[in-house]
Scaffold this active site. Structure first.
Site, mmCIF file in Angstrom:
data_model
loop_
_atom_site.group_PDB
_atom_site.id
_atom_site.type_symbol
_atom_site.label_atom_id
_atom_site.label_comp_id
_atom_site.label_asym_id
_atom_site.label_seq_id
_atom_site.Cartn_x
_atom_site.Cartn_y
_atom_site.Cartn_z
ATOM 1 N N ALA A 66 41.762 43.649 32.186
ATOM 2 C CA ALA A 66 42.779 43.200 33.146
ATOM 3 C C ALA A 66 43.588 42.069 32.536
ATOM 4 O O ALA A 66 43.139 41.406 31.595
ATOM 5 C CB ALA A 66 42.122 42.700 34.439
ATOM 6 N N TYR A 67 44.777 41.876 33.075
ATOM 7 C CA TYR A 67 45.535 40.656 32.819
ATOM 8 C C TYR A 67 45.008 39.670 33.859
ATOM 9 O O TYR A 67 45.169 39.886 35.070
ATOM 10 C CB TYR A 67 47.026 40.927 33.012
ATOM 11 C CG TYR A 67 47.894 39.688 32.838
ATOM 12 C CD1 TYR A 67 48.694 39.533 31.699
ATOM 13 C CD2 TYR A 67 47.911 38.679 33.792
ATOM 14 C CE1 TYR A 67 49.480 38.399 31.535
ATOM 15 C CE2 TYR A 67 48.689 37.548 33.631
ATOM 16 C CZ TYR A 67 49.468 37.411 32.500
ATOM 17 O OH TYR A 67 50.245 36.288 32.340
ATOM 18 N N THR A 68 44.338 38.578 33.421
ATOM 19 C CA THR A 68 43.628 37.713 34.380
ATOM 20 C C THR A 68 44.165 36.273 34.454
ATOM 21 O O THR A 68 43.533 35.419 35.080
ATOM 22 C CB THR A 68 42.114 37.657 34.042
ATOM 23 O OG1 THR A 68 41.966 37.251 32.680
ATOM 24 C CG2 THR A 68 41.429 38.977 34.263
ATOM 25 N N THR A 107 39.806 42.303 42.709
ATOM 26 C CA THR A 107 39.627 40.882 42.962
ATOM 27 C C THR A 107 39.791 40.473 44.425
ATOM 28 O O THR A 107 40.533 41.122 45.173
ATOM 29 C CB THR A 107 40.656 40.096 42.110
ATOM 30 O OG1 THR A 107 40.595 38.713 42.460
ATOM 31 C CG2 THR A 107 42.083 40.568 42.364
ATOM 32 N N ASP A 108 39.155 39.363 44.775
ATOM 33 C CA ASP A 108 39.339 38.737 46.092
ATOM 34 C C ASP A 108 40.772 38.207 46.260
ATOM 35 O O ASP A 108 41.212 37.964 47.384
ATOM 36 C CB ASP A 108 38.338 37.586 46.278
ATOM 37 C CG ASP A 108 38.373 36.568 45.140
ATOM 38 O OD1 ASP A 108 38.737 36.937 44.004
ATOM 39 O OD2 ASP A 108 38.053 35.384 45.390
ATOM 40 N N TYR A 131 49.514 37.802 40.242
ATOM 41 C CA TYR A 131 48.243 38.383 39.770
ATOM 42 C C TYR A 131 47.610 39.248 40.865
ATOM 43 O O TYR A 131 47.288 40.422 40.640
ATOM 44 C CB TYR A 131 47.283 37.265 39.334
ATOM 45 C CG TYR A 131 45.851 37.726 39.156
ATOM 46 C CD1 TYR A 131 45.476 38.515 38.059
ATOM 47 C CD2 TYR A 131 44.858 37.381 40.083
ATOM 48 C CE1 TYR A 131 44.166 38.946 37.907
ATOM 49 C CE2 TYR A 131 43.549 37.807 39.937
ATOM 50 C CZ TYR A 131 43.203 38.586 38.851
ATOM 51 O OH TYR A 131 41.903 39.017 38.710
ATOM 52 N N LYS A 135 47.059 43.316 40.872
ATOM 53 C CA LYS A 135 45.738 43.937 41.015
ATOM 54 C C LYS A 135 45.724 44.893 42.220
ATOM 55 O O LYS A 135 45.131 45.970 42.160
ATOM 56 C CB LYS A 135 44.658 42.868 41.175
ATOM 57 C CG LYS A 135 44.392 42.030 39.935
ATOM 58 C CD LYS A 135 43.753 42.797 38.784
ATOM 59 C CE LYS A 135 42.346 43.266 39.086
ATOM 60 N NZ LYS A 135 41.741 43.968 37.916
ATOM 61 N N TRP A 156 35.442 35.066 41.901
ATOM 62 C CA TRP A 156 35.006 33.849 41.196
ATOM 63 C C TRP A 156 33.988 34.152 40.083
ATOM 64 O O TRP A 156 32.855 33.667 40.105
ATOM 65 C CB TRP A 156 34.399 32.863 42.189
ATOM 66 C CG TRP A 156 35.340 32.284 43.190
ATOM 67 C CD1 TRP A 156 36.479 32.824 43.705
ATOM 68 C CD2 TRP A 156 35.194 31.009 43.853
ATOM 69 N NE1 TRP A 156 37.043 31.986 44.618
ATOM 70 C CE2 TRP A 156 36.274 30.859 44.736
ATOM 71 C CE3 TRP A 156 34.243 29.990 43.782
ATOM 72 C CZ2 TRP A 156 36.450 29.731 45.533
ATOM 73 C CZ3 TRP A 156 34.405 28.869 44.586
ATOM 74 C CH2 TRP A 156 35.499 28.739 45.446
HETATM 75 N N1 LIG Z 1 37.667 36.018 36.177
HETATM 76 C C1 LIG Z 1 37.548 35.965 37.488
HETATM 77 O O1 LIG Z 1 37.258 34.911 38.083
HETATM 78 C C2 LIG Z 1 37.751 37.210 38.318
HETATM 79 C C3 LIG Z 1 37.679 37.103 39.719
HETATM 80 C C4 LIG Z 1 37.837 38.265 40.483
HETATM 81 C C5 LIG Z 1 38.049 39.490 39.866
HETATM 82 N N2 LIG Z 1 38.136 39.549 38.509
HETATM 83 C C6 LIG Z 1 38.363 40.868 37.909
HETATM 84 O O2 LIG Z 1 37.180 41.232 37.180
HETATM 85 C C7 LIG Z 1 37.539 42.051 36.063
HETATM 86 C C8 LIG Z 1 36.916 41.465 34.812
HETATM 87 O O3 LIG Z 1 37.410 40.145 34.652
HETATM 88 P P1 LIG Z 1 36.942 39.203 33.471
HETATM 89 O O4 LIG Z 1 36.857 37.821 34.009
HETATM 90 O O5 LIG Z 1 35.776 39.834 32.770
HETATM 91 O O6 LIG Z 1 38.239 39.295 32.544
HETATM 92 P P2 LIG Z 1 38.520 38.618 31.121
HETATM 93 O O7 LIG Z 1 37.318 37.867 30.667
HETATM 94 O O8 LIG Z 1 39.827 37.936 31.230
HETATM 95 O O9 LIG Z 1 38.654 39.896 30.190
HETATM 96 C C9 LIG Z 1 39.681 40.815 30.386
HETATM 97 C C10 LIG Z 1 39.749 41.709 29.161
HETATM 98 O O10 LIG Z 1 40.835 42.596 29.381
HETATM 99 C C11 LIG Z 1 41.281 43.005 28.126
HETATM 100 N N3 LIG Z 1 42.687 43.401 28.178
HETATM 101 C C12 LIG Z 1 43.759 42.647 28.554
HETATM 102 N N4 LIG Z 1 44.879 43.366 28.406
HETATM 103 C C13 LIG Z 1 44.516 44.602 27.947
HETATM 104 C C14 LIG Z 1 45.214 45.775 27.586
HETATM 105 N N5 LIG Z 1 46.558 45.847 27.658
HETATM 106 N N6 LIG Z 1 44.505 46.844 27.155
HETATM 107 C C15 LIG Z 1 43.162 46.790 27.066
HETATM 108 N N7 LIG Z 1 42.439 45.694 27.367
HETATM 109 C C16 LIG Z 1 43.110 44.615 27.810
HETATM 110 C C17 LIG Z 1 41.140 41.807 27.188
HETATM 111 O O11 LIG Z 1 40.780 42.352 25.944
HETATM 112 P P3 LIG Z 1 40.852 41.583 24.509
HETATM 113 O O12 LIG Z 1 40.034 40.323 24.686
HETATM 114 O O13 LIG Z 1 40.238 42.572 23.585
HETATM 115 O O14 LIG Z 1 42.301 41.279 24.238
HETATM 116 C C18 LIG Z 1 40.057 40.960 27.860
HETATM 117 O O15 LIG Z 1 38.899 40.820 27.063
HETATM 118 C C19 LIG Z 1 39.056 42.111 36.060
HETATM 119 O O16 LIG Z 1 39.454 43.288 36.699
HETATM 120 C C20 LIG Z 1 39.484 40.915 36.897
HETATM 121 O O17 LIG Z 1 40.734 41.129 37.498
HETATM 122 C C21 LIG Z 1 37.966 38.446 37.713
#
Ligand SMILES: NC(=O)c1ccc[n+]([C@@H]2O[C@H](COP(=O)([O-])OP(=O)(O)OC[C@H]3O[C@@H](n4cnc5c(N)ncnc54)[C@H](OP(=O)(O)O)[C@@H]3O)[C@@H](O)[C@H]2O)c1
Length: 301
Positions: A66-68, A107-108, A131, A135, A156
């Site tokens: 995801a783009y996060t 996401t929330d 964002y 999503k 979170w």
């Molecule tokens: N972080 C939070 O607090 C949070 C909260 C609620 C929901 N979420 C959701 O949970 C999920 C996992 O989040 P996370 O925190 O594990 O995310 P993260 O650590 O930011 O990792 C996201 C990964 O997405 C990859 N990515 C980005 N652009 C891409 C593209 N164009 N093609 C392929 N891969 C791409 C990146 O890969 P590279 O590193 O290889 O570039 C990155 O490692 C996401 O759907 C996010 O929206 C996150």
């Protein structure tokens, strides 16, 4: 372990917080998995997505990419939508063409936080920023495109890998005697490992990939709802007792109005875990014990 988890998984986002936990869990369990970072497979590339999934012919595709960057997304709307909406559409189209179930994480932040009590899957999404909107657009395009999907909304996220609030707080504790943290934004911290486990539990459910499988949208989060302030205090208390930090900094409680960010966050984003508990017998985690596990692992680095 059912037939799905005994065949190949296709994991996208292997370098992210959740992606790494998925890959590590599969390796620990001896589950065959292929995994990709953005350099190996860019979800924005429709042809590459179809060709790669087709080549590996997996039993299930799991999208942890995801783009996060929540604040940056305000300036990079096109990039956020390209990954979080168009990328998901590309995956959904490929999975539909190949008849492969797709597990996707959301996401929330699809909610505006005004409800004031735990959000249900039936509550209307109403994202505040780019964002959250991107999503939500990804959720919509997936549910419109391909029936055999699970969308897992989480909140979170923290863990051993990647960037998150816990690691930021530990860095701050090493350099500052005091800090201010907002006390009027509430949510449930959720460990990346517990999300990976929830996904594997869905895959292992007897009904998965069979007629009558309960496809659709589910909420999963780490139990008790707290503020960022409460979470920070708990991180410092537990890190100090493990001697991960020398001394817990003094934490001042402040309001959102005193900590302006590029985009507003939901004031309350607790997610009800009732549906996933009833359908898949997966119960909401307990972020306090998950926090202990993460701190313990970080202490070993
Ligand atoms: N972080 C939070 O607090 C949070 C909260 C609620 C929901 N979420 C959701 O949970 C999920 C996992 O989040 P996370 O925190 O594990 O995310 P993260 O650590 O930011 O990792 C996201 C990964 O997405 C990859 N990515 C980005 N652009 C891409 C593209 N164009 N093609 C392929 N891969 C791409 C990146 O890969 P590279 O590193 O290889 O570039 C990155 O490692 C996401 O759907 C996010 O929206 C996150």
């Amino acid at each position: 372990m059912n037939e799905v988890t005994s065949t190949r998984l296709f994991i996208i986002g292997k370098n992210g917080q959740v992606g790494r936990e998925l890959v590590e869990y599969a390796a620990r369990q001896g589950i065959d998995a292929v995994s990709f970072g953005s350099k190996e497979l860019d979800v924005r590339d429709r042809a590459a997505v179809l060709s790669s999934i087709s080549e590996h012919s997996p039993a299930v595709v799991i999208n942890a990419s995801a783009y996060t960057a929540v604040d940056k997304a305000e300036e990079e709307e096109a990039q956020a939508f390209a990954v979080n909406r168009d990328g998901v559409e590309n995956l959904a189209l490929a999975c539909k063409a190949l008849d492969i179930p797709l597990i996707h994480i959301s996401t929330d932040y699809v909610f505006d936080g005004k409800k004031g009590s735990s959000y249900l899957e039936t509550d209307q999404a109403s994202p505040i920023g780019v964002y959250g909107a991107s999503k939500y657009a990804g959720e919509e395009v997936l549910s419109e495109t391909w029936e055999k999907h699970i969308i897992l909304r989480v909140s979170w996220v923290f863990g051993i890998h990647g960037n998150n609030f816990v690691k930021t707080m530990l860095r701050v504790a090493a350099s500052r005697p005091e800090l201010s943290v907002v006390n009027d934004q509430l949510g449930a911290p959720t460990s990346a490992r517990s999300i990976a486990l929830a996904i594997f539990n869905i895959l292992s459910a007897r009904s998965f990939d069979r007629d009558g499988c309960a496809w659709g949208l589910y909420h999963f989060s780490g139990g008790k709802v707290v503020s960022w302030y409460d979470f920070a205090v708990e991180i410092f208390k537990r890190a100090e007792s493990r001697q991960l930090i020398e001394c817990a900094p003094l934490v001042h409680s402040i309001g959102t109005k005193d900590y302006p960010t590029a985009v507003e966050r939901p004031a309350y984003s607790g997610l009800s875990g009732d549906l996933i508990a009833e359908t898949y017998a997966i119960t909401a985690g307990d972020w306090q014990s998950d926090l202990d596990e993460v701190l313990s692992a970080l202490g070993q680095y």
